[in-house]
Motif scaffolding. Structure first.
Motif, PDB file in Angstrom:
ATOM      1  N   THR A  39      74.130  44.463  16.163  1.00 19.38           N
ATOM      2  CA  THR A  39      72.963  43.721  16.140  1.00 19.38           C
ATOM      3  C   THR A  39      73.012  43.242  14.585  1.00 19.38           C
ATOM      4  OG1 THR A  39      72.104  45.401  17.450  1.00 19.38           O
ATOM      5  CG2 THR A  39      70.437  44.267  16.311  1.00 19.38           C
ATOM      6  N   LEU A  40      72.455  42.092  14.480  1.00 23.74           N
ATOM      7  CA  LEU A  40      72.407  41.496  13.262  1.00 23.74           C
ATOM      8  C   LEU A  40      70.964  41.396  12.728  1.00 23.74           C
ATOM      9  CD1 LEU A  40      73.823  40.061  10.722  1.00 23.74           C
ATOM     10  CD2 LEU A  40      73.938  38.126  12.384  1.00 23.74           C
ATOM     11  N   LEU A  41      70.416  41.422  11.335  1.00 25.53           N
ATOM     12  CA  LEU A  41      69.282  40.991  11.088  1.00 25.53           C
ATOM     13  C   LEU A  41      69.147  40.431   9.530  1.00 25.53           C
ATOM     14  CD1 LEU A  41      67.396  43.712   9.398  1.00 25.53           C
ATOM     15  CD2 LEU A  41      67.981  44.507  11.450  1.00 25.53           C
ATOM     16  N   SER A  60      60.268  34.126  20.594  1.00 24.58           N
ATOM     17  CA  SER A  60      60.736  35.484  20.383  1.00 24.58           C
ATOM     18  C   SER A  60      59.622  36.305  20.540  1.00 24.58           C
ATOM     19  CB  SER A  60      61.560  35.620  18.924  1.00 24.58           C
ATOM     20  OG  SER A  60      60.376  35.096  17.987  1.00 24.58           O
ATOM     21  N   GLN A  61      59.951  37.475  20.894  1.00 21.26           N
ATOM     22  CA  GLN A  61      59.075  38.451  20.882  1.00 21.26           C
ATOM     23  C   GLN A  61      58.170  39.272  19.696  1.00 21.26           C
ATOM     24  OE1 GLN A  61      57.584  39.434  24.029  1.00 21.26           O
ATOM     25  NE2 GLN A  61      58.789  37.386  24.689  1.00 21.26           N
ATOM     26  N   GLY A  62      59.172  38.852  18.606  1.00 21.86           N
ATOM     27  CA  GLY A  62      58.843  39.315  17.186  1.00 21.86           C
ATOM     28  C   GLY A  62      59.951  39.044  16.557  1.00 21.86           C
ATOM     29  N   LEU A  76      62.214  43.967  19.997  1.00 19.92           N
ATOM     30  CA  LEU A  76      62.627  42.863  19.049  1.00 19.92           C
ATOM     31  C   LEU A  76      63.845  42.121  19.478  1.00 19.92           C
ATOM     32  CD1 LEU A  76      60.892  44.505  15.621  1.00 19.92           C
ATOM     33  CD2 LEU A  76      59.893  42.966  17.497  1.00 19.92           C
ATOM     34  N   VAL A  77      64.583  43.089  19.802  1.00 23.07           N
ATOM     35  CA  VAL A  77      66.192  42.741  19.685  1.00 23.07           C
ATOM     36  C   VAL A  77      66.355  41.410  20.957  1.00 23.07           C
ATOM     37  CG1 VAL A  77      68.469  43.310  20.367  1.00 23.07           C
ATOM     38  CG2 VAL A  77      66.911  44.722  18.942  1.00 23.07           C
ATOM     39  N   GLN A  85      73.721  40.879  19.098  1.00 25.01           N
ATOM     40  CA  GLN A  85      72.370  40.863  19.274  1.00 25.01           C
ATOM     41  C   GLN A  85      71.755  40.586  17.778  1.00 25.01           C
ATOM     42  OE1 GLN A  85      71.686  44.695  22.262  1.00 25.01           O
ATOM     43  NE2 GLN A  85      72.228  45.030  20.335  1.00 25.01           N
ATOM     44  N   PHE A  86      70.501  40.024  18.093  1.00 29.20           N
ATOM     45  CA  PHE A  86      69.822  39.809  16.480  1.00 29.20           C
ATOM     46  C   PHE A  86      68.234  40.248  16.751  1.00 29.20           C
ATOM     47  CE2 PHE A  86      69.521  35.968  18.925  1.00 29.20           C
ATOM     48  CZ  PHE A  86      68.299  35.268  18.203  1.00 29.20           C
ATOM     49  N   ILE A  87      67.739  40.351  15.400  1.00 26.87           N
ATOM     50  CA  ILE A  87      66.433  40.204  15.474  1.00 26.87           C
ATOM     51  C   ILE A  87      65.935  39.006  14.731  1.00 26.87           C
ATOM     52  CG2 ILE A  87      64.174  41.429  14.449  1.00 26.87           C
ATOM     53  CD1 ILE A  87      65.688  44.157  14.918  1.00 26.87           C
ATOM     54  N   PRO A  88      64.989  38.280  15.385  1.00 24.48           N
ATOM     55  CA  PRO A  88      64.589  36.768  14.494  1.00 24.48           C
ATOM     56  C   PRO A  88      64.262  37.065  13.166  1.00 24.48           C
ATOM     57  CG  PRO A  88      64.072  36.875  16.795  1.00 24.48           C
ATOM     58  CD  PRO A  88      64.439  38.303  16.536  1.00 24.48           C
ATOM     59  N   SER A  89      64.609  36.195  12.482  1.00 23.29           N
ATOM     60  CA  SER A  89      63.810  36.212  10.973  1.00 23.29           C
ATOM     61  C   SER A  89      62.609  36.035  11.062  1.00 23.29           C
ATOM     62  CB  SER A  89      64.703  35.067  10.258  1.00 23.29           C
ATOM     63  OG  SER A  89      66.030  35.368   9.858  1.00 23.29           O
TER      64      SER A  89
END
Length: 150
Positions: A39-41, A60-62, A76-77, A85-89
């Motif tokens: 997972t990358l953020l 995105s969900q968040g 959020l992932v 996987q990433f969590i949006p900026s």
């Protein structure tokens, strides 16, 4: 519940390759072990991670800002290109920066999540509260530097 191994890429110098290193490391680790959750953020505001990994155009969900507001990290992932996987900026970190003063908030959010595998955090080129949180949560810190030979 497995806790993820956190790798933070950080340097107070801009332009040393933090984002390039973070994204390539994520792809490399995923290629080495397809079953390993990676997972990358990013707390940087260039949205490079989103542009590289987003597969679809759905909203995105968040975003990474929600990591500090009590949101469920698991929601959020997103799964992106190469299975990373990433969590949006976030465009709103400048607002949250004024309200956040706990350098352990990210570590607490990660501990409550069901994320396993490896989490790679790309930071901004300053020691703001988001970088402090990324450093506090880290199991390993990689500091890219720009020297004369490079």
């Amino acid at each position: 519940m497995a806790t993820p191994y956190i790798v933070t890429i950080s340097s107070e110098k801009g332009g040393v390759g933090k984002t390039t290193l973070a994204t390539n490391l994520a792809i490399y680790l995923k290629a080495l072990h397809e079953d390993l959750p990676v997972t990358l953020l990013s707390f940087d505001n260039h949205f490079s991670v989103d542009q590289m990994f987003r597969i679809n155009r759905k909203p995105s969900q968040g975003d990474v800002g929600d990591l500090f507001t009590g949101s469920n990290l698991d929601n959020l992932v997103e799964t992106g290109e190469y299975g990373v996987q990433f969590i949006p900026s976030s465009k709103q970190l400048h607002i949250l920066r004024r309200e956040l003063d706990d350098p352990s908030a990210l570590a607490k959010a990660l501990a409550k999540s069901s994320l396993g595998g490896i989490v790679i955090i790309d930071t901004r080129p300053d020691l703001d509260i988001f970088t402090q949180n990324a450093l506090y949560a880290a199991d390993r810190v990689i500091v890219p530097v720009k020297d004369a030979p490079s």
